[in-house]
Design a protein around this motif. Structure first.
Motif, PDB file in Angstrom:
ATOM      1  N   VAL A  49       0.840  -1.202   0.000  1.00 43.43           N
ATOM      2  CA  VAL A  49       0.000   0.000   0.000  1.00 43.43           C
ATOM      3  C   VAL A  49       0.877   1.253   0.000  1.00 43.43           C
ATOM      4  CG1 VAL A  49      -1.627   1.350   1.367  1.00 43.43           C
ATOM      5  CG2 VAL A  49      -1.971  -1.107   1.102  1.00 43.43           C
ATOM      6  N   HIS A  50       1.941   1.246   0.828  1.00 40.37           N
ATOM      7  CA  HIS A  50       2.844   2.398   0.867  1.00 40.37           C
ATOM      8  C   HIS A  50       3.522   2.614  -0.475  1.00 40.37           C
ATOM      9  CE1 HIS A  50       6.757   4.411   1.624  1.00 40.37           C
ATOM     10  NE2 HIS A  50       6.014   5.182   2.394  1.00 40.37           N
ATOM     11  N   ASP A  51       3.953   1.522  -1.119  1.00 35.51           N
ATOM     12  CA  ASP A  51       4.605   1.628  -2.420  1.00 35.51           C
ATOM     13  C   ASP A  51       3.650   2.212  -3.454  1.00 35.51           C
ATOM     14  OD1 ASP A  51       6.886   0.950  -4.261  1.00 35.51           O
ATOM     15  OD2 ASP A  51       5.341  -0.300  -5.177  1.00 35.51           O
ATOM     16  N   ALA A  52       2.398   1.733  -3.457  1.00 32.29           N
ATOM     17  CA  ALA A  52       1.406   2.275  -4.400  1.00 32.29           C
ATOM     18  C   ALA A  52       1.130   3.747  -4.116  1.00 32.29           C
ATOM     19  CB  ALA A  52       0.112   1.465  -4.311  1.00 32.29           C
ATOM     20  N   TRP A  53       1.106   4.096  -2.810  1.00 24.61           N
ATOM     21  CA  TRP A  53       0.832   5.490  -2.421  1.00 24.61           C
ATOM     22  C   TRP A  53       1.903   6.433  -2.954  1.00 24.61           C
ATOM     23  CZ3 TRP A  53      -3.107   8.049  -0.127  1.00 24.61           C
ATOM     24  CH2 TRP A  53      -2.854   9.307   0.398  1.00 24.61           C
ATOM     25  N   VAL A  54       3.185   6.086  -2.760  1.00 26.79           N
ATOM     26  CA  VAL A  54       4.245   6.995  -3.189  1.00 26.79           C
ATOM     27  C   VAL A  54       4.435   6.973  -4.696  1.00 26.79           C
ATOM     28  CG1 VAL A  54       5.459   6.867  -0.990  1.00 26.79           C
ATOM     29  CG2 VAL A  54       6.037   5.234  -2.787  1.00 26.79           C
ATOM     30  N   ARG A  55       4.037   5.883  -5.355  1.00 25.31           N
ATOM     31  CA  ARG A  55       4.149   5.832  -6.814  1.00 25.31           C
ATOM     32  C   ARG A  55       3.082   6.671  -7.499  1.00 25.31           C
ATOM     33  NH1 ARG A  55       6.721   1.504  -9.610  1.00 25.31           N
ATOM     34  NH2 ARG A  55       8.083   0.301  -8.259  1.00 25.31           N
ATOM     35  N   HIS A  56       1.973   6.896  -6.827  1.00 20.88           N
ATOM     36  CA  HIS A  56       0.845   7.600  -7.450  1.00 20.88           C
ATOM     37  C   HIS A  56       0.496   8.834  -6.625  1.00 20.88           C
ATOM     38  CE1 HIS A  56       0.250   4.217 -10.168  1.00 20.88           C
ATOM     39  NE2 HIS A  56       0.355   3.417  -9.128  1.00 20.88           N
ATOM     40  N   PRO A  57       1.214   9.944  -6.830  1.00 19.15           N
ATOM     41  CA  PRO A  57       0.970  11.151  -6.034  1.00 19.15           C
ATOM     42  C   PRO A  57      -0.429  11.722  -6.201  1.00 19.15           C
ATOM     43  CG  PRO A  57       2.422  11.620  -7.904  1.00 19.15           C
ATOM     44  CD  PRO A  57       2.288  10.131  -7.823  1.00 19.15           C
ATOM     45  N   ARG A  58      -1.161  11.303  -7.225  1.00 17.00           N
ATOM     46  CA  ARG A  58      -2.527  11.786  -7.413  1.00 17.00           C
ATOM     47  C   ARG A  58      -3.406  11.388  -6.228  1.00 17.00           C
ATOM     48  NH1 ARG A  58      -4.703  15.689 -10.251  1.00 17.00           N
ATOM     49  NH2 ARG A  58      -3.116  15.202 -11.806  1.00 17.00           N
ATOM     50  N   TRP A  59      -3.108  10.249  -5.581  1.00 17.76           N
ATOM     51  CA  TRP A  59      -3.906   9.830  -4.429  1.00 17.76           C
ATOM     52  C   TRP A  59      -3.742  10.799  -3.263  1.00 17.76           C
ATOM     53  CZ3 TRP A  59      -2.895   3.786  -4.156  1.00 17.76           C
ATOM     54  CH2 TRP A  59      -3.347   3.219  -5.349  1.00 17.76           C
ATOM     55  N   SER A  60      -2.503  11.158  -2.959  1.00 22.45           N
ATOM     56  CA  SER A  60      -2.284  12.107  -1.865  1.00 22.45           C
ATOM     57  C   SER A  60      -2.845  13.484  -2.227  1.00 22.45           C
ATOM     58  CB  SER A  60      -0.803  12.207  -1.517  1.00 22.45           C
ATOM     59  OG  SER A  60      -0.054  12.688  -2.616  1.00 22.45           O
ATOM     60  N   LEU A  61      -2.785  13.838  -3.507  1.00 18.46           N
ATOM     61  CA  LEU A  61      -3.370  15.099  -3.959  1.00 18.46           C
ATOM     62  C   LEU A  61      -4.872  15.094  -3.710  1.00 18.46           C
ATOM     63  CD1 LEU A  61      -3.332  17.777  -5.598  1.00 18.46           C
ATOM     64  CD2 LEU A  61      -3.592  16.380  -7.653  1.00 18.46           C
ATOM     65  N   ALA A  62      -5.535  13.971  -4.028  1.00 18.34           N
ATOM     66  CA  ALA A  62      -6.981  13.876  -3.815  1.00 18.34           C
ATOM     67  C   ALA A  62      -7.320  13.978  -2.332  1.00 18.34           C
ATOM     68  CB  ALA A  62      -7.501  12.553  -4.384  1.00 18.34           C
ATOM     69  N   LEU A  63      -6.510  13.343  -1.482  1.00 18.17           N
ATOM     70  CA  LEU A  63      -6.767  13.399  -0.042  1.00 18.17           C
ATOM     71  C   LEU A  63      -6.593  14.818   0.484  1.00 18.17           C
ATOM     72  CD1 LEU A  63      -7.328  11.952   2.625  1.00 18.17           C
ATOM     73  CD2 LEU A  63      -4.869  11.530   2.818  1.00 18.17           C
ATOM     74  N   ARG A  64      -5.513  15.494   0.081  1.00 18.45           N
ATOM     75  CA  ARG A  64      -5.300  16.870   0.534  1.00 18.45           C
ATOM     76  C   ARG A  64      -6.424  17.774   0.060  1.00 18.45           C
ATOM     77  NH1 ARG A  64      -0.305  15.983  -1.577  1.00 18.45           N
ATOM     78  NH2 ARG A  64      -0.662  17.568  -3.176  1.00 18.45           N
ATOM     79  N   GLY A  65      -6.814  17.620  -1.204  1.00 22.38           N
ATOM     80  CA  GLY A  65      -7.873  18.464  -1.744  1.00 22.38           C
ATOM     81  C   GLY A  65      -9.199  18.239  -1.036  1.00 22.38           C
ATOM     82  N   ALA A  66      -9.533  16.966  -0.765  1.00 24.11           N
ATOM     83  CA  ALA A  66     -10.795  16.673  -0.084  1.00 24.11           C
ATOM     84  C   ALA A  66     -10.801  17.240   1.332  1.00 24.11           C
ATOM     85  CB  ALA A  66     -11.016  15.150  -0.046  1.00 24.11           C
ATOM     86  N   LEU A  67      -9.681  17.076   2.038  1.00 20.77           N
ATOM     87  CA  LEU A  67      -9.597  17.596   3.401  1.00 20.77           C
ATOM     88  C   LEU A  67      -9.708  19.116   3.414  1.00 20.77           C
ATOM     89  CD1 LEU A  67      -9.020  17.253   6.422  1.00 20.77           C
ATOM     90  CD2 LEU A  67      -6.569  17.259   5.869  1.00 20.77           C
ATOM     91  N   ALA A  68      -8.969  19.788   2.526  1.00 15.90           N
ATOM     92  CA  ALA A  68      -8.998  21.257   2.485  1.00 15.90           C
ATOM     93  C   ALA A  68     -10.380  21.764   2.090  1.00 15.90           C
ATOM     94  CB  ALA A  68      -7.940  21.768   1.506  1.00 15.90           C
ATOM     95  N   ALA A  69     -11.030  21.113   1.128  1.00 18.18           N
ATOM     96  CA  ALA A  69     -12.355  21.552   0.686  1.00 18.18           C
ATOM     97  C   ALA A  69     -13.384  21.386   1.808  1.00 18.18           C
ATOM     98  CB  ALA A  69     -12.773  20.759  -0.553  1.00 18.18           C
ATOM     99  N   ALA A  70     -13.298  20.274   2.547  1.00 19.07           N
ATOM    100  CA  ALA A  70     -14.239  20.053   3.646  1.00 19.07           C
ATOM    101  C   ALA A  70     -14.069  21.109   4.732  1.00 19.07           C
ATOM    102  CB  ALA A  70     -14.039  18.649   4.224  1.00 19.07           C
ATOM    103  N   LEU A  71     -12.816  21.386   5.097  1.00 14.85           N
ATOM    104  CA  LEU A  71     -12.570  22.413   6.107  1.00 14.85           C
ATOM    105  C   LEU A  71     -13.042  23.785   5.628  1.00 14.85           C
ATOM    106  CD1 LEU A  71      -8.980  21.369   7.298  1.00 14.85           C
ATOM    107  CD2 LEU A  71     -11.136  21.099   8.556  1.00 14.85           C
ATOM    108  N   ALA A  72     -12.781  24.086   4.365  1.00 11.90           N
ATOM    109  CA  ALA A  72     -13.191  25.388   3.826  1.00 11.90           C
ATOM    110  C   ALA A  72     -14.708  25.512   3.802  1.00 11.90           C
ATOM    111  CB  ALA A  72     -12.621  25.563   2.421  1.00 11.90           C
ATOM    112  N   TRP A  73     -15.402  24.428   3.466  1.00 14.27           N
ATOM    113  CA  TRP A  73     -16.867  24.455   3.464  1.00 14.27           C
ATOM    114  C   TRP A  73     -17.398  24.751   4.872  1.00 14.27           C
ATOM    115  CZ3 TRP A  73     -21.083  24.522   0.459  1.00 14.27           C
ATOM    116  CH2 TRP A  73     -22.295  24.174   1.037  1.00 14.27           C
TER     117      TRP A  73
END
Length: 354
Positions: free
Chosen positions: A12-36
Motif C-alpha cells: 500500500v505504501h509503495d502504491a501510495w508513493v508511486r501515485h501522487p494523485r492519491w495524496s493530492l486527492a486526499l489533501r484536496g478533499a480535506l482542504a475543501a471540507a474544512l473550507a466548506w
C-alpha cells in the motif's frame, strides 16, 4: 505484525508513493471540507455563498507548496480585477447584451497579463459571476466571493504546509525508466557494431526519436520534484536523497545527450551506403566495448565483479583512445569522427564521476 500484513502495508505504501494523485486527492478533499465548514459558519453575507471557499481550497491544493502560494495569490488578484471590471461596467450600463460583451471583452484582455500566469482565466470568470449573480447587491457579493476564495486558498495552503507533497518517488521512477532506455540503446548499438555491419540510418533515427518522450518525461518529473522541494520541510529531512536525485538527473541528462550524439555520428559516418566509413572493422569492436562499459556504468554494475563500473569505463575508453591514435598513425588519416566519439564518451564518463 505478521509477515503477510507487513507485505500488505509495504504494498500500500509503495502504491501510495508511486501515485501522487492519491495524496493530492486526499489533501484536496480535506482542504475543501474544512473550507466548506468555515464558509457555513461564517457570518452573513459570507455564509450565503459557502461554496466559494472550497473553490479556493482546491486551487491551493492541486499543486506543490511553493506553487500553491503563488497560484493562490494570482487567482485572488484575477478575481478582484474581474470583480472590479464588472462593478465599473454595471455602474455605467444597464444589464444587457452590451454590458455582458463589454465585461467579457475587457476581462479577456486583462486575463492575458503574464503576472496572472495560468490563472488569468479567473478574470473573466469572476467578471461574469459578479455581473450576472451579483445584481442588486454587487458589493456584498464581491466581498463574499473574493473573501471566501481567499479563506479557502489559505486553508488549502495550510493543508499543503502540513502535508506537503515531495514527489521524489515518481521522479526516481522516471529517472530509472530513462536510465534503462539509455542502457538498452547503448547495448543494442554495441551489438549492431559487433554483428550487423553498417548502421541502418532509418532504423536508428527511429530509435533516436523513440527516446525523446522518455527523456522529456524524466525532465518534467524532476522539475516537479524540484519545485515540490522548495520551502518543503520534508525536503530537509530527505536532503541527501534530494541531492542524490539531482546529481542522478544531471548525469542522466548528459548521458541522454551523449547517446544521441553517438547515434547521430554513427548514422552519419558509419551508415550503410558510405564507402569511407568512420571506424571500419578495427575500431568498431573497441567502440562497442566502450559503449557496453558506459551502459554498465549507467546501470551501476560491471561484468567483472572486482572492477568498479566507473573504473571499467575509464579503462575501456583509454583502450578505444589508444586504438584510435594507433590507427591514425598507421593510416595517416585524421579519423575525426572516431576522435569525436572519444571526446563525447569521456564527457559522459566525467558526468558520472561528478
Amino acid at each position: 505484525m505478521t509477515r503477510g500484513r507487513r507485505r500488505a502495508v509495504a504494498a500500500v505504501h509503495d502504491a501510495w508513493v508511486r501515485h501522487p494523485r492519491w495524496s493530492l486527492a486526499l489533501r484536496g478533499a480535506l482542504a475543501a471540507a474544512l473550507a466548506w465548514l468555515v464558509g457555513v459558519l461564517a457570518p452573513p453575507p459570507l455564509s450565503d455563498y459557502p461554496y466559494y471557499a472550497p473553490l479556493g481550497a482546491v486551487i491551493a491544493t492541486t499543486s506543490t507548496l511553493a506553487r500553491s502560494v503563488r497560484e493562490s495569490a494570482q487567482t485572488v488578484g484575477a478575481l478582484l480585477l474581474g470583480a472590479a471590471i464588472a462593478l465599473v461596467v454595471d455602474a455605467v450600463l444597464a444589464p444587457g447584451v452590451l454590458s455582458v460583451a463589454l465585461v467579457v471583452g475587457l476581462a479577456l484582455l486583462c486575463a492575458g497579463w503574464r503576472g496572472f500566469g495560468a490563472q488569468g482565466a479567473w478574470v473573466a470568470n469572476a467578471a461574469v459571476f459578479v455581473l450576472v449573480l451579483g445584481q442588486g447587491d454587487d458589493v456584498a457579493y464581491v466581498g463574499a466571493f473574493a473573501g471566501l476564495v481567499v479563506v479557502g486558498a489559505a486553508i488549502g495552503t495550510g493543508v499543503n504546509l502540513l502535508l506537503p507533497p515531495l514527489l521524489l518517488t515518481p521522479s526516481a521512477l522516471a529517472l530509472g525508466a530513462l536510465r534503462d532506455a539509455l542502457v538498452d540503446q547503448l547495448e543494442d548499438l554495441a551489438g549492431w557494431l559487433d554483428h550487423e555491419g553498417p548502421l541502418d540510418a532509418e532504423e536508428w533515427e527511429r530509435r533516436r526519436h523513440a527516446l525523446f518522450p522518455t527523456i522529456e518525461g524524466a525532465r518534467a518529473a524532476v522539475d516537479r520534484s524540484g519545485e515540490a522541494s522548495r520551502g518543503n520541510p520534508r525536503a530537509r529531512r530527505h536532503g541527501e536523497r534530494v541531492r542524490a536525485q539531482a546529481r542522478q538527473a544531471e548525469a542522466l541528462g548528459t548521458a541522454a545527450e551523449v547517446v544521441d550524439e553517438v547515434v547521430r555520428l554513427l548514422v552519419g559516418w558509419e551508415g550503410a551506403g558510405r564507402d569511407d566509413v568512420a571506424l571500419g572493422p578495427r575500431l568498431r569492436p573497441e567502440l562497442a566495448d566502450a559503449l557496453r562499459s558506459y551502459a554498465d556504468a549507467l546501470r551501476g554494475e560491471d561484468d567483472d565483479a572486482d572492477v568498479d563500473p566507473g573504473v571499467g569505463l575509464a579503462r575501456s575508453l583509454d583502450r578505444f583512445h589508444a586504438v584510435v591514435r594507433d590507427a591514425r598513425t598507421r593510416s595517416g588519416d585524421d579519423l575525426l569522427v572516431a576522435g569525436a566519439l572519444v571526446v563525447v564518451l569521456r564527457r559522459g564518463a566525467d558526468a558520472l564521476d561528478g
